[in-house]
Design an enzyme around this catalytic site. Sequence first.
Site, mmCIF file in Angstrom:
data_model
loop_
_atom_site.group_PDB
_atom_site.id
_atom_site.type_symbol
_atom_site.label_atom_id
_atom_site.label_comp_id
_atom_site.label_asym_id
_atom_site.label_seq_id
_atom_site.Cartn_x
_atom_site.Cartn_y
_atom_site.Cartn_z
ATOM 1 N N LYS A 24 27.372 58.317 -10.655
ATOM 2 C CA LYS A 24 27.751 59.656 -10.179
ATOM 3 C C LYS A 24 28.745 60.307 -11.132
ATOM 4 C CE LYS A 24 31.087 60.217 -6.920
ATOM 5 N NZ LYS A 24 32.110 61.157 -7.411
ATOM 6 N N ASN A 25 29.760 59.547 -11.512
ATOM 7 C CA ASN A 25 30.814 60.158 -12.340
ATOM 8 C C ASN A 25 30.361 60.420 -13.774
ATOM 9 O OD1 ASN A 25 32.413 60.151 -10.134
ATOM 10 N ND2 ASN A 25 33.818 58.538 -10.821
ATOM 11 N N ARG B 6 35.651 68.581 -5.958
ATOM 12 C CA ARG B 6 36.621 68.761 -7.028
ATOM 13 C C ARG B 6 35.986 68.714 -8.423
ATOM 14 N NH1 ARG B 6 41.850 67.941 -8.870
ATOM 15 N NH2 ARG B 6 41.796 66.845 -10.848
ATOM 16 N N CYS C 73 37.890 65.086 -2.315
ATOM 17 C CA CYS C 73 38.460 63.999 -1.517
ATOM 18 C C CYS C 73 39.955 64.204 -1.337
ATOM 19 C CB CYS C 73 38.289 62.679 -2.269
ATOM 20 S SG CYS C 73 36.803 61.797 -1.916
ATOM 21 N N ARG D 196 46.135 65.965 -6.878
ATOM 22 C CA ARG D 196 45.112 66.187 -7.894
ATOM 23 C C ARG D 196 45.193 67.560 -8.557
ATOM 24 N NH1 ARG D 196 39.612 63.311 -5.939
ATOM 25 N NH2 ARG D 196 39.526 62.674 -8.085
ATOM 26 N N LEU E 43 46.394 69.607 -16.668
ATOM 27 C CA LEU E 43 45.993 69.074 -17.979
ATOM 28 C C LEU E 43 44.693 69.716 -18.469
ATOM 29 C CD1 LEU E 43 46.765 65.301 -17.278
ATOM 30 C CD2 LEU E 43 48.153 66.902 -18.598
ATOM 31 N N ASP F 105 38.910 53.517 -7.959
ATOM 32 C CA ASP F 105 37.725 53.707 -7.113
ATOM 33 C C ASP F 105 37.228 52.411 -6.484
ATOM 34 O OD1 ASP F 105 37.798 56.385 -7.610
ATOM 35 O OD2 ASP F 105 36.058 56.452 -8.927
ATOM 36 N N ARG G 40 28.219 61.032 -0.503
ATOM 37 C CA ARG G 40 28.529 61.764 -1.737
ATOM 38 C C ARG G 40 28.352 60.849 -2.953
ATOM 39 N NH1 ARG G 40 34.084 63.001 -2.010
ATOM 40 N NH2 ARG G 40 33.390 63.360 -4.132
HETATM 41 C C1 UD1 Z 1 37.823 60.874 -11.933
HETATM 42 C C2 UD1 Z 1 36.728 60.320 -11.053
HETATM 43 C C3 UD1 Z 1 37.319 59.644 -9.838
HETATM 44 C C4 UD1 Z 1 38.333 58.587 -10.257
HETATM 45 C C5 UD1 Z 1 39.362 59.173 -11.219
HETATM 46 C C6 UD1 Z 1 40.306 58.138 -11.788
HETATM 47 C C7 UD1 Z 1 34.900 61.827 -11.461
HETATM 48 C C8 UD1 Z 1 33.978 62.869 -10.906
HETATM 49 N N1 UD1 Z 1 35.858 61.406 -10.635
HETATM 50 O O1 UD1 Z 1 38.505 61.849 -11.154
HETATM 51 O O2 UD1 Z 1 36.257 59.037 -9.108
HETATM 52 O O3 UD1 Z 1 39.007 58.113 -9.114
HETATM 53 O O4 UD1 Z 1 38.694 59.810 -12.322
HETATM 54 O O5 UD1 Z 1 39.609 57.131 -12.398
HETATM 55 O O6 UD1 Z 1 34.720 61.366 -12.571
HETATM 56 N N2 UD1 Z 1 46.033 64.656 -12.997
HETATM 57 C C9 UD1 Z 1 47.030 65.563 -13.223
HETATM 58 N N3 UD1 Z 1 46.704 66.719 -13.863
HETATM 59 C C10 UD1 Z 1 45.438 67.004 -14.259
HETATM 60 C C11 UD1 Z 1 44.424 66.053 -14.024
HETATM 61 C C12 UD1 Z 1 44.750 64.877 -13.387
HETATM 62 O O7 UD1 Z 1 48.182 65.336 -12.888
HETATM 63 O O8 UD1 Z 1 45.205 68.071 -14.826
HETATM 64 C C13 UD1 Z 1 46.363 63.386 -12.299
HETATM 65 C C14 UD1 Z 1 45.621 63.285 -10.951
HETATM 66 O O9 UD1 Z 1 46.314 63.961 -9.947
HETATM 67 C C15 UD1 Z 1 45.598 61.805 -10.750
HETATM 68 C C16 UD1 Z 1 45.455 61.257 -12.173
HETATM 69 O O10 UD1 Z 1 45.857 62.307 -13.043
HETATM 70 O O11 UD1 Z 1 46.801 61.373 -10.198
HETATM 71 C C17 UD1 Z 1 44.040 60.821 -12.524
HETATM 72 O O12 UD1 Z 1 43.170 61.908 -12.382
HETATM 73 P P1 UD1 Z 1 41.849 62.074 -13.257
HETATM 74 O O13 UD1 Z 1 41.721 60.952 -14.218
HETATM 75 O O14 UD1 Z 1 41.828 63.464 -13.775
HETATM 76 O O15 UD1 Z 1 40.728 61.921 -12.159
HETATM 77 P P2 UD1 Z 1 39.503 62.869 -11.872
HETATM 78 O O16 UD1 Z 1 38.899 63.318 -13.151
HETATM 79 O O17 UD1 Z 1 39.854 63.875 -10.856
#
Ligand code: UD1
Length: 418
Positions: A22-23, A92, A116, A121, A125, A305, A398
Amino acid sequence: MGMYIINGGNRLEGELRIEGSKNAVLPILAASIINGKNSIIHNVPYLKDVNTLVSMLESIGCKYSFVGNTVIVDSTGDLDINIPEKPVREMRSSIILMGAMLGRFKKVKISFPGGCEIGLRPIDLHLSGLRLLGAKIVESHGYIICECDKLYGNEIHLDYPSVGATENIMLAAVSAEGVTTIQNAAREPEIVDLQDFLNKMGAKITGAGSSTIRIQGVTSFHDVEHTVIPDRIVAGTYAVAAAITGGKVVIRDIIPEHIKPIISKLGESGCKIYRYDKDISISCSRRPNAVDIIKTMPYPGFPTDMQAQMMALMCTARGTSIFIETIFENRYKHAEELIKMGANIKIEGRAAIVKGVNKLMGAHVFSRDLRGGAALVLAGLAAEGTTIVDNVDLHIERGYENLDIKLKNLGADITKEK
Ligand code: UD1
């Protein structure tokens, strides 16, 4: 909302094939916007999140067709730069459309994402990375409007190796003038798959899988055909299903390297795991041992995850385990539900202390997020009596393709009710 009814106690035995990730497929579907041509994507899992993203592509003007697990996306012609609001608020990861649209059309309007409820989140960045490529970004009334005359390659150092931010920057930078480097990039296998897909359509990216990714911008792209990697989290979930039921399962068509951090913890808990080229076999003939510490980390650390599913297993283990969730600040909602099933869990900020109990008991529980929901199903497989896991359509479906049917094929007593 849909529920699973599970009569626990059956030992799982047999083999299954793991669906596409999925990811990995979500950013790849977003990337299919970039070429303005045809993208043929194989091994696409049949999931609610995939359907949501494909419908979003359709609503902005792409055409698509499904043939089994293959989707063909045709992104020729002008697309609507206004991304529909409702699906973005529900999922998201649709924020990933931002980089791809900006790269191709130099403008995109998208609402702030939902998804979720596992933490704040933010997307700071993503936005600061796109700004460094030359995008002007205005945030107004819940919308993000991103535009530029042209994108220019730049050096981008991420404060944190965010998966989504790394992907969004890659999706925009492939169309930028010059070279972009992303330092402290996420190293997840899904990033490597996105690099492979983009390179097959003409992009010039190297370094995915390491913490420095280099992207040489190009001006034209072509048709692409790609097969999505297997889902390492789904594979890990079935490995735990085998372990928690004292079963023996062969998990086929995976990349064993991708689930190394998971099988290493299952090995510590006493499971026997044999690794082959594209398969693993896992068996667990006695009650699992507690694992001292399970600390979630960016890849190649233990994946956040899989934290919930591993917690379900540790609830039944001999001894006490400590979980430390370092990625998301609010990812223990499943613990409350596991406690209803007789688990002994105490939460202290980002730590969870889990004392294994002899037996979990069936209860009516509610999935509150995707992986937490899967953990409740796993707990139900091992529990005495009947477990009802509610909110299945909203969360579990999902990210898992026919979870109930696949578990039933392995011998579980599980049925779905609408
Ligand atoms: C992706 C995965 C999700 C997984 C996560 C971490 C997908 C669709 N989802 O989510 O299943 O749990 O990676 O392995 O691929 N953060 C910030 N600022 C930002 C972006 C992120 O502070 O701009 C923080 C988030 O709040 C979180 C951490 O960074 O605490 C990790 O987030 P991120 O790696 O971005 O996860 P996702 O891409 O949302």
